[in-house]
Design a protein around this motif. Structure first.
Motif, short mmCIF file in Angstrom:
data_model
loop_
_atom_site.label_atom_id
_atom_site.label_comp_id
_atom_site.label_asym_id
_atom_site.label_seq_id
_atom_site.Cartn_x
_atom_site.Cartn_y
_atom_site.Cartn_z
N LYS A 1 -5.46 18.29 8.12
CA LYS A 1 -5.48 17.46 6.90
C LYS A 1 -6.93 17.25 6.44
CE LYS A 1 -1.55 14.63 8.52
NZ LYS A 1 -1.42 15.25 9.85
N GLU A 2 -7.17 17.44 5.16
CA GLU A 2 -8.51 17.14 4.65
C GLU A 2 -8.70 15.64 4.46
OE1 GLU A 2 -8.01 17.51 -0.18
OE2 GLU A 2 -8.45 19.34 0.94
N MET A 3 -7.60 14.89 4.45
CA MET A 3 -7.67 13.45 4.28
C MET A 3 -6.43 12.82 4.91
SD MET A 3 -7.36 11.23 0.75
CE MET A 3 -8.58 12.25 -0.07
N CYS A 4 -6.62 11.73 5.65
CA CYS A 4 -5.48 10.99 6.21
C CYS A 4 -5.87 9.51 6.20
CB CYS A 4 -5.14 11.45 7.62
SG CYS A 4 -3.59 10.76 8.23
N LEU A 5 -5.18 8.74 5.37
CA LEU A 5 -5.50 7.33 5.18
C LEU A 5 -4.49 6.46 5.91
CD1 LEU A 5 -6.22 7.50 1.34
CD2 LEU A 5 -7.85 7.77 3.23
N PHE A 6 -4.98 5.54 6.74
CA PHE A 6 -4.12 4.68 7.53
C PHE A 6 -4.17 3.25 6.99
CE2 PHE A 6 -5.32 8.18 10.23
CZ PHE A 6 -4.15 8.49 10.91
N PHE A 7 -2.99 2.67 6.80
CA PHE A 7 -2.89 1.30 6.32
C PHE A 7 -2.02 0.51 7.29
CE2 PHE A 7 -3.99 3.86 2.71
CZ PHE A 7 -4.86 3.07 1.97
N GLN A 8 -2.67 -0.33 8.09
CA GLN A 8 -1.94 -1.11 9.09
C GLN A 8 -1.44 -2.41 8.43
OE1 GLN A 8 -2.59 -0.86 13.44
NE2 GLN A 8 -3.49 -2.89 13.19
N MET A 9 -0.30 -2.29 7.79
CA MET A 9 0.29 -3.40 7.04
C MET A 9 1.74 -3.05 6.72
SD MET A 9 -1.56 -2.62 3.34
CE MET A 9 -3.17 -2.81 4.08
N GLY A 10 2.48 -4.00 6.23
CA GLY A 10 3.82 -3.73 5.77
C GLY A 10 3.81 -2.90 4.51
N SER A 11 4.87 -2.19 4.26
CA SER A 11 4.91 -1.30 3.09
C SER A 11 4.89 -2.09 1.78
CB SER A 11 6.14 -0.40 3.15
OG SER A 11 7.33 -1.15 3.30
N ASP A 12 5.52 -3.27 1.73
CA ASP A 12 5.47 -4.07 0.51
C ASP A 12 4.04 -4.46 0.18
OD1 ASP A 12 8.21 -4.04 0.07
OD2 ASP A 12 8.56 -5.85 1.24
N THR A 13 3.28 -4.87 1.19
CA THR A 13 1.87 -5.23 0.98
C THR A 13 1.08 -4.04 0.46
OG1 THR A 13 2.01 -6.85 2.78
CG2 THR A 13 -0.19 -6.14 2.10
N PHE A 14 1.36 -2.87 1.02
CA PHE A 14 0.65 -1.67 0.57
C PHE A 14 0.90 -1.42 -0.91
CE2 PHE A 14 0.86 2.81 -0.54
CZ PHE A 14 -0.44 3.22 -0.25
N PHE A 15 2.15 -1.38 -1.32
CA PHE A 15 2.46 -1.04 -2.71
C PHE A 15 2.03 -2.15 -3.67
CE2 PHE A 15 5.50 1.91 -0.64
CZ PHE A 15 5.07 3.07 -1.25
N ASP A 16 1.90 -3.39 -3.20
CA ASP A 16 1.38 -4.46 -4.05
C ASP A 16 -0.10 -4.31 -4.32
OD1 ASP A 16 3.84 -5.68 -4.27
OD2 ASP A 16 3.47 -7.16 -2.69
N ASN A 17 -0.80 -3.60 -3.45
CA ASN A 17 -2.26 -3.55 -3.54
C ASN A 17 -2.85 -2.17 -3.76
OD1 ASN A 17 -3.33 -6.45 -2.72
ND2 ASN A 17 -1.57 -6.01 -1.39
N TYR A 18 -2.07 -1.13 -3.55
CA TYR A 18 -2.62 0.22 -3.63
C TYR A 18 -1.71 1.14 -4.45
CZ TYR A 18 -5.54 -1.40 0.23
OH TYR A 18 -6.41 -2.10 1.00
N ASP A 19 -2.33 2.17 -5.02
CA ASP A 19 -1.61 3.18 -5.79
C ASP A 19 -1.82 4.54 -5.11
OD1 ASP A 19 -0.71 5.12 -7.56
OD2 ASP A 19 -1.48 4.10 -9.33
N PRO A 20 -0.76 5.13 -4.53
CA PRO A 20 -0.92 6.42 -3.84
C PRO A 20 -1.54 7.49 -4.72
CG PRO A 20 1.24 5.49 -3.38
CD PRO A 20 0.62 4.63 -4.45
N LYS A 21 -1.25 7.47 -6.01
CA LYS A 21 -1.79 8.49 -6.91
C LYS A 21 -3.31 8.39 -6.98
CE LYS A 21 0.58 7.31 -10.55
NZ LYS A 21 1.36 6.19 -9.97
N GLN A 22 -3.82 7.17 -7.00
CA GLN A 22 -5.28 6.98 -7.04
C GLN A 22 -5.91 7.34 -5.70
OE1 GLN A 22 -6.20 3.04 -8.39
NE2 GLN A 22 -5.38 3.36 -10.46
#
Length: 560
Positions: free
Chosen positions: A380-401
């Protein structure tokens, strides 16, 4: 230096890959045992009086020795093939020349690996190679196995045509008809008779074609027998299909079996017969064993090998169905990555990293408590880890960006409550490409207790299913099928609790989000005991993984 025509490799001190100064190239050595001892060869050879000819190619890739013994061939002769891509001719140590071997399995397996007379060579005289690429062996017998080995040999096995010779039933592998070899048990016919009386079919692997041997390990429910290289065939078959019972004459089985079990996640149990047999001399076998009481031994072996009724087909009612007979869900995911070739990947519920390791694309991994146990970055050229619940992730981050593109593939294996998975699906689809695929895990339960919203809240009906927890995400699948008929939903009987692949996505759809509260109320009102497990699986139109085993068939099914 070529292999001698007069002796076996382990007695030949001269064969191998050496430098001009006579030093053995360590990376190309054939080593085995826990101490990585050389098999033949020498650490140094005096090459001053050796007549060396120039090879026909400026650059080759070393593929290792061709060993005519079935077990050693599977473990050692295939160990470097993971690195062959056809860009360079392959160099083997072989006597006779590669394609003159009488053992049919050698020719079949090399052909399945894409090796032909036009790209594979062995030399009968000392030969100079200007540049030789030496890939690391992915299997060192009795010492080490890597993921490259299991992936390579499984690919080779999948290239062997399926014969469907064997069914999902119980088999005993017998060596009673082998005239000579490594180990044998006197009067094994008595063991055969006892197994046959309990419904086992007796199999003599030396009489089977290679495709039939692979069919046995792909399709059997139980395979029992005394430990032998016949059981190595499992490396060529999809893992998770057969339960293997191996009886060993010693207290400690050869470590190759443990390496295989670890490398491909095989379902294997070992039982020692050392207290029931004595070793005798026999000119035809290296180790020849005689039972102290053959009838007692037969009863013991059968009792051990008999499938537990609670584990298999006899546990069958409308709310507790037999285990799925399909490929393991990770095998399907692996093939999905290969066929879809996603340029972006999202995973919810990574835990120890087993499924994340399958991805090669730039990836996002979400888990509230990572427990990574394997190498997940890979290529993988990039692998981003987010140690949080999925709701928190989508409330704060945009996968496209984050990834610079919409999601081509998402695997959702997070919190096993229906409303959580529904939100995960809504969010994943919103950020997906129209040609993307979303995979859902654990949506196809095989009995009621595993669907509790509390993990391990109710003991399983079948004891071997202890720890199998799907939660109530079956409700999510039910709701998606009902409220989004525009989606293509493919439900597969992937072991152990199914895999659902959803395509024809519509990132602009708002139907689920608009009616989210009503849909959740509707889901929580469903009663699986009334629908019945078997009725639910029928409504979901669960398909066998065999329907998508051919190359390209998985994507074709999702695009249809």
């Amino acid at each position: 230096m070529p292999a001698s025509t007069q002796v076996f490799l382990d007695r030949d001190p001269h064969w191998g890959i050496y430098t001009e100064s006579g030093e053995l190239v360590a990376e190309a050595a054939y080593e085995r045992s826990p101490h990585r001892e050389l098999v033949g060869q020498s650490r140094h050879l005096d090459l001053r009086d050796i007549d060396v000819v120039d090879g026909p190619f400026e650059e080759m890739v070393y593929a290792g020795p061709i060993i005519a013994h079935y077990g050693h061939f599977l473990l050692t002769s295939l160990a470097r093939l993971w690195a062959l891509d056809g860009s360079r001719p392959a160099l083997f140590h072989s006597h006779p020349p590669i394609f003159d071997h009488n053992a049919r399995f050698i020719l079949e397996l090399l052909a399945a690996a894409g090796l032909t007379r036009d790209n594979s060579y062995s030399f009968e005289r000392p030969t100079r190679i200007c540049r030789l690429v030496v890939p690391e062996a992915s299997f060192f017998e009795q010492y080490y196995v890597s993921r490259d080995y299991s992936a390579a040999v499984e690919k080779i096995g999948n290239a062997i045509p399926e014969t469907n010779r064997f069914e999902h039933r119980d088999y005993y592998i017998s060596k009673a008809r082998i005239g000579s070899g490594v180990a044998s048990l006197a009067d094994e016919e008595e063991i055969e008779r006892a197994f046959r009386q309990e419904g086992f079919e007796i199999v003599y692997p030396e009489t089977l074609s290679l495709p039939d041997q692979i069919s046995l390990f792909r399709n059997a429910r139980t395979i029992a027998g005394t430990i032998s290289s016949a059981f190595h065939t499992v490396v060529l078959a999809p893992k998770g299909r057969s339960r293997q019972i191996l009886f060993d004459y010693s207290d400690t089985p050869n470590s190759n079996f443990a390496l295989i079990e670890h490398g491909i996640e095989a379902n294997v149990s070992y039982y020692s017969l050392s207290d029931s047999v004595t070793r005798h001399h026999n000119d035809r076998f290296i180790a020849y064993y005689v039972a102290k009481d053959i009838e007692s031994l037969a009863r013991k072996m059968v009792q051990i090998a008999m499938p537990n009724p609670s584990q298999h087909d006899s546990v069958s009612n409308e709310n507790c169905v037999p285990d799925f007979a399909g490929e393991n869900y990770r095998d399907i995911l692996k093939r999905l990555h290969l066929e879809l070739a996603p340029t972006s990947y999202l995973e919810i519920g990574t835990l120890n990293g087993g499924t994340l390791a399958l991805a090669n694309a730039p990836s996002i991994s979400i888990d509230p408590f990572f427990q990574i146990e394997t190498a997940v970055i890979g290529s993988k050229e990039m692998c981003l880890f987010f140690q949080m619940g999925s709701d928190t992730f989508f409330d704060n981050y945009d996968p496209k960006q984050l990834l610079g593109r919409r999601l081509d593939l998402s695997f959702l294996d997070g919190m096993h409550h229906c409303e959580f998975l529904l939100r995960d699906f809504m969010n994943a689809e919103r950020h997906s490409s129209r040609d993307g695929v979303i995979a859902l895990h654990d949506c196809l339960p095989v009995e009621i207790p595993m669907t509790d919203r509390l993990q391990n809240g109710t003991p399983p009906v079948a004891p071997h299913r202890g720890g199998w927890w799907t939660g109530d995400v079956w409700r999510t699948l039910y709701a998606i099928k009902r409220h989004r008929p525009d989606l293509r939903v493919l439900c597969l009987d992937a072991a152990p609790t199914g895999l659902v692949l959803i395509s024809k996505l519509n990132p602009q759809s708002t139907k689920l989000s608009t009616y989210y509260d009503q849909i959740v109320d509707e889901m929580l009102g469903l009663d699986l005991s009334q629908i019945t497990v078997s009725g639910f699986l029928e409504q979901m139109d669960v398909q066998s993984t065999r329907t998508v085993v051919e190359p390209g068939s998985l994507i074709a099914s999702l695009r249809s």
